[in-house]
Design an enzyme around this catalytic site. Sequence first.
Site, short mmCIF file in Angstrom:
data_model
loop_
_atom_site.label_atom_id
_atom_site.label_comp_id
_atom_site.label_asym_id
_atom_site.label_seq_id
_atom_site.Cartn_x
_atom_site.Cartn_y
_atom_site.Cartn_z
N HIS B 262 0.83 -1.21 0.00
CA HIS B 262 0.00 0.00 0.00
C HIS B 262 0.86 1.26 0.00
O HIS B 262 0.69 2.13 -0.84
CB HIS B 262 -0.92 0.02 1.22
N GLU B 409 -22.27 19.48 7.67
CA GLU B 409 -21.36 20.61 7.58
C GLU B 409 -20.13 20.28 6.73
O GLU B 409 -19.70 21.09 5.91
CB GLU B 409 -20.90 21.04 8.99
N HIS B 471 -22.62 23.90 22.49
CA HIS B 471 -22.93 24.82 21.40
C HIS B 471 -22.19 26.15 21.51
O HIS B 471 -22.42 27.04 20.70
CB HIS B 471 -24.45 25.08 21.33
#
Lengths: 656, 656
Positions: B262, B409, B471
């Site tokens: 990889h 978002e 928030h």
Amino acid sequence: MEIKPIDRLSVATIRSLLIDMINKSNSGHPGMALDITPAMYVLFKNHLVADPKNPNWINRDRFVLSSGHTCALLYSMLHVSGYKVTMDDLKNFRQLHSKTPGHPEVGWTDGVDASAGPLGQGIGQAVGMAMAESAIEASYPNGSEIMNHYTYCLCGDGCLEEGISQEVISFAGLQKFNKLILIYDENVSTLDGPTSNSMNDDVAMRFKSVHWNVIDVPNGEDMAAIDDAIVEAKKSVDAPTVIILHTKIGYGTALEGKNKCHGSPLGKEIGDAAKANYGFNEPEFTVSQEVYDNMAANFGARGAKAYAAYVEAKAAWDKANPEAAETLANAFARNVAPYIAKLDEVALDANNATRNVSGNCVSKVVASIPFTLGGSADVAASVKTEIKGDPGFGPATRNARNVNYGIREFGMATINNGILLHGGFITYGGSFLVFADYFKNAIRMAAIQNLPEIFLLSHDSVAVGEDGPTHEPIEQLAALRTTPNVRVYRPCDSRETVASWKCALEEKSHVSCLILSRQNLPLNENSSEAGVRCGGYTVLENKDANVELIAAGSEVGLAVAVKPLLEEKGYKVKIVSMPCCEIFDEQDASYKASVLNLPRAQRVAIEMAHGATWYKYADHVISYDKYGVSAPASKAIEAIGFTADKVAARILDELK
Amino acid sequence: MEIKPIDRLSVATIRSLLIDMINKSNSGHPGMALDITPAMYVLFKNHLVADPKNPNWINRDRFVLSSGHTCALLYSMLHVSGYKVTMDDLKNFRQLHSKTPGHPEVGWTDGVDASAGPLGQGIGQAVGMAMAESAIEASYPNGSEIMNHYTYCLCGDGCLEEGISQEVISFAGLQKFNKLILIYDENVSTLDGPTSNSMNDDVAMRFKSVHWNVIDVPNGEDMAAIDDAIVEAKKSVDAPTVIILHTKIGYGTALEGKNKCHGSPLGKEIGDAAKANYGFNEPEFTVSQEVYDNMAANFGARGAKAYAAYVEAKAAWDKANPEAAETLANAFARNVAPYIAKLDEVALDANNATRNVSGNCVSKVVASIPFTLGGSADVAASVKTEIKGDPGFGPATRNARNVNYGIREFGMATINNGILLHGGFITYGGSFLVFADYFKNAIRMAAIQNLPEIFLLSHDSVAVGEDGPTHEPIEQLAALRTTPNVRVYRPCDSRETVASWKCALEEKSHVSCLILSRQNLPLNENSSEAGVRCGGYTVLENKDANVELIAAGSEVGLAVAVKPLLEEKGYKVKIVSMPCCEIFDEQDASYKASVLNLPRAQRVAIEMAHGATWYKYADHVISYDKYGVSAPASKAIEAIGFTADKVAARILDELK
């Protein structure tokens, strides 16, 4: 479930309570709270096993309200169910220091198993809880005697639109967490309008594609169907279950079906009409005794009985398995004292990458603690998170310790948050520092919940090299250092790396981010664990110093290399290693003044990243505030001006 | 497609090239690059319409390599296809300042349509490109004459494990972007091992659940099947298409199927054996003329012809639609001069929330620019992003301007990045500031690509109030201000808000974040657009000042209220508004010294957020470095000590 008048009265009472709470505070989200009330009621009345008198009982069923904005419903439910949430608390909804804040806050309100608000993360936290439950059950002798519970989660459209949901439902499906039950409230409305404006997923098919058991409840008012669905879900043996509940937002109000009731109080008129419509014609904040009695006779009695039975069974188990019992106690208390000394055996390499040293801590020490779960977001080989020889956590190996979270950094972090909320494990999660961006809000949620999360963040600067600017962190250190309750350790060598691991393992309430280098760093002869525990300390003293160099991580070695170049120009130099600014800031003034003892104008901070946060400590900051370059590490470092020569020249220029 | 020897030779040549590149640089990711070579070759040879001589042709097909780590393949492909990527460039893979950096960098290498690296975002950028294409076609008269192309994207497991993929494929399915074609390389391996360790999604079902057209190609070596799949995909009329390509990582090498190939070079021995296995026995970095000719005769000729036809058609269209032609030219040049003056007509309210003023800018000015696309992540009503009367962008209304991105978002930001990469629109995206965390890395990707993205981030402090700590932004301002190429505007009043919008619309190469208040802010009599354009400026002069207060946003008004309280104690106070630190930092020294003209020890910065970045400007910082509280805004502000009284007391204490 046979629906009786008391069931209808209870639901009407809870709905009326939450309408009153939101109206009184003139703030809150009635819409979804109203439409999921019947489901919440059936869950609490008939299924959830928990004891309000022992809200932290480790084998209680967990309940995560992923749609945290509907918490008025949860608080009402907790109140009628006998938790320490009083009528006065309900009346103080969203008021300063009340037990009923605007979103659920774990550790603050009994019965709240997880903080919530940022959408989607609740599902991840629930997945983590289910994972912890299954791992404990599998890791202890006769584990099901001490750990055997369900994890319920409730979410809405927002949680499923957020990508984080896909990361964690895919993981949960692969892991076959059969005791995880997600109730999805499909109320076809979001804040901005009908859900169809932004989403038309075939949600059942989406969950089936990640191997979940799917149960559809066509009518969210049909309590018998909800009950049947939960009964059915609990029978699942090899898959988590989602119950898709079709509802109408703001059920029973004049705004039913309209997004307008999502985030605004109904007001007295609409509220009163809705209450009448529910058949509830009592004064505000009224709960009749029969409603309390109903919850006590069902939810309350079931929980108390289960708790008593557990205490008895646990005592027998402890007796039969004294060693395991001690481990379990240590696990839930996060007591690492029996294991931590092993860290002193980790080799202090003269020149090694701190990611490798961290890897040694994992394989030599973390491996010896029987209650860790950790891994990486598919960068185990790079971040060195693997315990060698471990088969990897999976459906058939639930006592394994390495976790392959997949290329899902955000998922990894929320799952680990859930594991810590559940208790019973120390967790760690590895990623490249630059991709802390992908899970920043989960780091914040760990910090806000005081979870002692450990993040291993390697490839910590432009020295990443060939992978180039998208892989080279610049602003991430500032972002993490300014996040409250987070301790960012950027060790300069092997010794500081081991010390940082020690601090992280001992931590009870802060997030620890270990910032690790890809490249080799030299061992500093004066580095020390005691210094790390003070956040910052002098690693190269000079009583006559007229310049103080302050650095972290790879830049400490750079400062050492810069020193003679400044001395050639007549400066006398002292060097401070500052592995953790947050801990340094907490030291007393006299200690701080003993470390940073020259005037600000004679202090120079050096970091190969954005420098904004270093002006707190020094007038002069040698930093790199742009994006990096793709080139072999030494060329990249030279290109951005971080060789000893170039840094010395910049410092001389600054001090002129 | 009939497979001829030249096809096999071309694929073998490209594979050999990328093996050589990675071996020579001793860095890179051969595994997936090798297994997707046939698909990439078929795409370029037979389908992709682009002209290497006009790489920025607006109607070219777009190609996004979401798995950016496989870029050695892309560079090889671009080289043989006639782009300005020379053999020397290939030999300098991942070297400093080469045209072939470690991940694709748009604007740096011809033929690279998007930067890539952070997984999953490429899919979002491709969705944005397809969206822009469809919107332009629908927004101009006979739009298909000037805009009518496909968008291709190539991704691997990592991109699909990342949650962002779900956000954007759900959006694309809803929007029916039929000219979007995603090739998913299912090579059953990730960096850490077999994909099955971390993911067992039924990917076809997952895409069907979001209404995509799914085509399965069982063998990634079967070029005829790949060609058929792309032909079929291009016929889709109402859904995007995913082609699931089953491959083996590191195809044809000794490490085929193993994760070890990889991210590590194959080395000479394995590389040479693989090349021999492909039937390619030439020296390193060899491309025969027939391979160049093959690409020139197919990809090259097709693109040149299409470009020439387009130039002709476009000239005719310009003539027939002179007004639209001017608009289109302005759109692609981001020329807002004809519209920007309207901003001066926005009312300067004496007391209004800056989110509302921003809303006025949107509805009065943005609405007048015919080439904007924007909206919010389901907080349109709160962040005021809506153009009134617009039907909302959808499959039947592709000329609409408001976008409902959903509660996604991160998706919103990557889609807008894709729209800007495509060109033809000004974009904006709204969210709450605290949730900038959810899309931080897309903000970074916008900045790293020099995209003039506009983000409207409201609810900018603890003054959010009742919603509480989850928030309430604390560290987000520091995170954004330390992100290179980002300009963070935190206007203090209506006038600064309008000025910030003006700067953002005129911006060509920086991201603009407008940080907006939920609560009302008073108009400062001395605030000015000229001041905003300098980043920071004096809003309350005092030639005799012995204290300088520096503030941004709501704290400018607070500083004004604090001033008399300090004056009572004998201080003489000057106030500086600093709406944009990044622009201020770019001013010349004399300007900066004219604004901050007292010694550092007499300067006090005030911000109701983490204060770390303010020490750059002042010795004294009055900030709030913890999590907020849930309470009505005024109570929350009082609780955290940000009333004028409390701030004045803290300042007096600091200055003692």
